[in-house]
Design an enzyme around this catalytic site. Structure first.
Site, short mmCIF file in Angstrom:
data_model
loop_
_atom_site.label_atom_id
_atom_site.label_comp_id
_atom_site.label_asym_id
_atom_site.label_seq_id
_atom_site.Cartn_x
_atom_site.Cartn_y
_atom_site.Cartn_z
N ASP A 226 0.81 -1.22 0.00
CA ASP A 226 0.00 0.00 0.00
C ASP A 226 0.85 1.27 0.00
O ASP A 226 0.38 2.34 0.43
CB ASP A 226 -0.96 0.03 1.20
N ALA A 227 2.09 1.18 -0.46
CA ALA A 227 2.95 2.36 -0.44
C ALA A 227 3.48 2.72 -1.82
O ALA A 227 4.31 3.61 -1.95
CB ALA A 227 4.11 2.15 0.53
#
Lengths: 282, 282, 282, 282
Positions: A226-227
């Site tokens: 999620d980065a």
């Protein structure tokens, strides 16, 4: 029409060199976008051009000449992509149908410069829906203890066959090894406005936190969960009356629109990655 | 930094000619936007470039050379504006303070590349508020039978002193004769989402019609009322609970933001007029 | 007009009991909102009513009767607030003027059911601006080693004089001790879409993360930094061209609107706190 | 769960009478919304309540008692609808698939409290797509000279079989006679932000006018074209780069969301018509 994407260090004369080259080979520049991260010069520089070559001129020798005459001197990262060649997609899904069906439907409507080569899911549920679009459906179950085998099977299905992998609510985490070996960009849709509510169960957490907007984020997948670089985001207004289940339902409308925009922009060569972020010439 | 705005008929080689010229005079192109209305070529073409000249090079001879060496051949309409020279503004208002004070406050904060030379109002009410910003306030009453005299007085106040006139909720209609003689663009803020609810009293009419969004529109003023080229618009969600008075209050938040954006973009040479519309390189 | 706010455990007959009581004392219910967190009943229940009493009837005995005849039986938390009594505010600021001046201006325009009693800042910079609104300005510097004295001075200025404290970009963290002793709600505006980018420097971090929307959050202040119940949030679209400084400028437009909404709603008794969240009858 | 919708003239005691009645029959009021158009009383008054009856209590006698004991005295227009009974829909379409398929898909996902009984189109194109949802498809061509016959055929298909007719981009104008005889509400989706660009070809006209937002409007159909009471609207930002064709494509995303919201709200008894407008308890 051809699309030229360039990343390099900024310095005087880049635009002149490129446009002069294109003029010389008879190309007409139809659109041009550029971005310098540092107005003083010397920082990263990004450019996207669309140009039309005369009917008699082939792209390949033009591209070769561009490489040796322009790009090399200026130490450019660059690609030229003929607009008429659709990107080949693999769509990965689990049980949620909204993002998957929406992409297939948009492709059929001609909204995406893409052709879906295959759908892969770790569940069999969506096969009938996908069949109707005439797209092959592969069921590759993922069991925790045999994840490596599943990724190996995925790689066999994808290798060399697609230009882009889209995680259309695929509920499995891909390993760094897989990302390296798949060799093409992977776009994911996350069901929150990242970096808020990274990780699992964002709608319940949004509810618990009492936020007034919920969102979705389309991003390139990197090893760090999620980065990855964000391509597109959007939000919708909610209030105390919405249960977590209703937030999820509202959120799914945002997810499919945000993912569709991100995939469309990627397929139209409008997105350049830059460190942890992106430059989007939308 | 200098800004170059160009409108001309599209044809191959425009970008090359411009960027080559700028490269030759030592300019570094910092940003570039272009727009063709017709991908096939031959339609109107618009371009905005920001470039930095070397410290030793003056703008004036560069501009002159550009005119004779590039612009004339390609039949361009063009301007070069040095970014460090703020646009000189006249703000016209009546009794509503929200747009007027918001612009003055943004100018003071450094958000606008502009300097307000004077405020003119057909009412005396806002003089004290304007005084605090150190800007001259002129009260020019408009009586129906003596409108011509009022416009004449306005022209005397404005002539040659400003680069842009902004109607910050100025509740008087300007005649075609005035617009011709004032010689600079005039931007108006209309308190509806045009073309919906052109004319008077848009909030009551929006209420009667039951619309779910109300808006505001910033546009260049033309002789035809509320029909000039639109620069910017935005909306806000409303519902049945909002009275017309509350709609007006909510609307005023949209009006000041939309007008501020339009004025900022105009002052940064981001807006090109094109027939009844605009090209905004925002 | 009187506003009644109720929180209690849900059970059959609450609405009937309240509306029957109000009918008996001659009140006309003008609006009514309610919210149950659990459709099955038994969970928390929230209600807001606006009612008009006959001219001859005093609020105080009505309120007393409501307490003993209705509220006590149903174990309600409740308040009745006469709409014509404005909330008394203290505005705390530092150097940023946009939220502070916007609230003062809205109050002057009659947009807030509030009267600002005083402004307190840890800097002297905004005194002249505040003077123009005729509101007392207190400069209470905060030095790290003498923070306790500063909070003590604040408490002396505020104690018993205000109904609400608003942190209009006040760049100091208030201790739990202060929050307890000040005895009234404290609303803060945070310059990000919480929970994303809690803490310092959200615009630079948003830039680094490449988010496509930036936002602002108005929330009640609790001891845990940036984690208090959210009242209102909004966002604005941004892209790679925006520097962190320009994000901050765009963000300030969102901040002042979001804070103004939150303060207006609180002053109109539209916000009920519920654990870490809020119920907003906007 | 049962939903009660009430319209009547405002007067003291309405809420008390209704809630007292419901309390007496053992109902638990789960949610309640009300709206008075005139705070002074005496204007139109609208109310929506959701209540749960004890398992042993039948709705029918409760409804009958409500009519005679409460509604008649207060001259109410009212309905009680059991939430577990889905509204029966007819979807009318032409060639555009986006609104039609989106509604069918949402119904399948359980997002709509509705069951589509049939689809009728004046073209055969979408039959295969509709078949997949197991919904009957009727092709009723409309020829200008035989419009009356076509409407007669439509009436035969719809009469008594549906609770709501949805025009999902149905490109035919329905006559006043049809609307009268069909006997149920008809919801249409118009591809512009009404009242802007009523009539044909709104995207081209939006392009010509240079608007910065395009929208969609869901409204009840009345004899006057594009002038019926608005249920929901939304917009999306566009700019000079969007051709009319691309505006249409972007617009279709708004259309399907706006229509889906309007249909869902209608099916959940959240919409009350009031003259040319609506009250939406969303």
């Amino acid at each position: 029409m051809t699309r030229l994407l360039i990343s390099c260090r900024d310095r005087p004369g880049i635009v002149a060199a490129v446009s002069q080259f294109l003029h010389r080979v008879g190309a007409n520049i139809v659109s041009s976008d550029q971005h310098s991260t540092d107005a003083a010069g010397g920082g990263p520089f990004f450019m996207r051009m669309e140009f039309a070559l005369p009917a008699a001129v082939d792209l390949e020798p033009v591209a070769r000449a561009f490489g040796s005459e322009v790009a090399e001197n200026l130490a450019m990262d660059w690609t030229m992509w003929p607009a008429e060649r659709p990107k080949r997609l693999a769509l990965l899904a689990s049980r949620h149908d909204h993002c998957l069906l929406d992409l297939l439907w948009r492709e059929r409507r001609g909204e995406l410069e893409a052709r879906t080569e295959l759908v892969v899911s770790n569940h069999p549920d969506l096969e009938a829906d996908v069949d109707r679009f005439g797209v092959p459906y592969h069921h590759v179950p993922v069991v925790r203890e045999h994840k490596a085998e599943a990724e190996q099977r995925l790689l066999e299905l994808l290798a060399g066959r697609v230009d882009l992998v889209v995680l259309a609510r695929y509920m499995q985490i891909l390993t760094g090894g897989f990302l390296e070996r798949v060799g093409v960009p992977v776009i994911n849709i996350h069901h929150s406005f990242l970096p808020a509510f990274a990780g699992a169960d964002p709608h319940q957490r949004a509810k618990d936190r009492g936020v007034k907007l919920i969102g979705a984020t389309a991003h390139y997948v990197t090893e760090e969960l999620d980065a990855g670089p964000i391509i597109e985001q959007d939000v919708i207004r909610v209030d105390h009356r919405h249960s977590a289940a209703r937030l999820a339902r509202l959120g799914s409308d945002i997810e499919r629109v945000v993912l569709a925009r991100a995939v469309a922009w990627h397929c139209e060569d409008r997105v350049l990655r830059y460190g942890a972020t992106t430059v989007v010439f939308a």
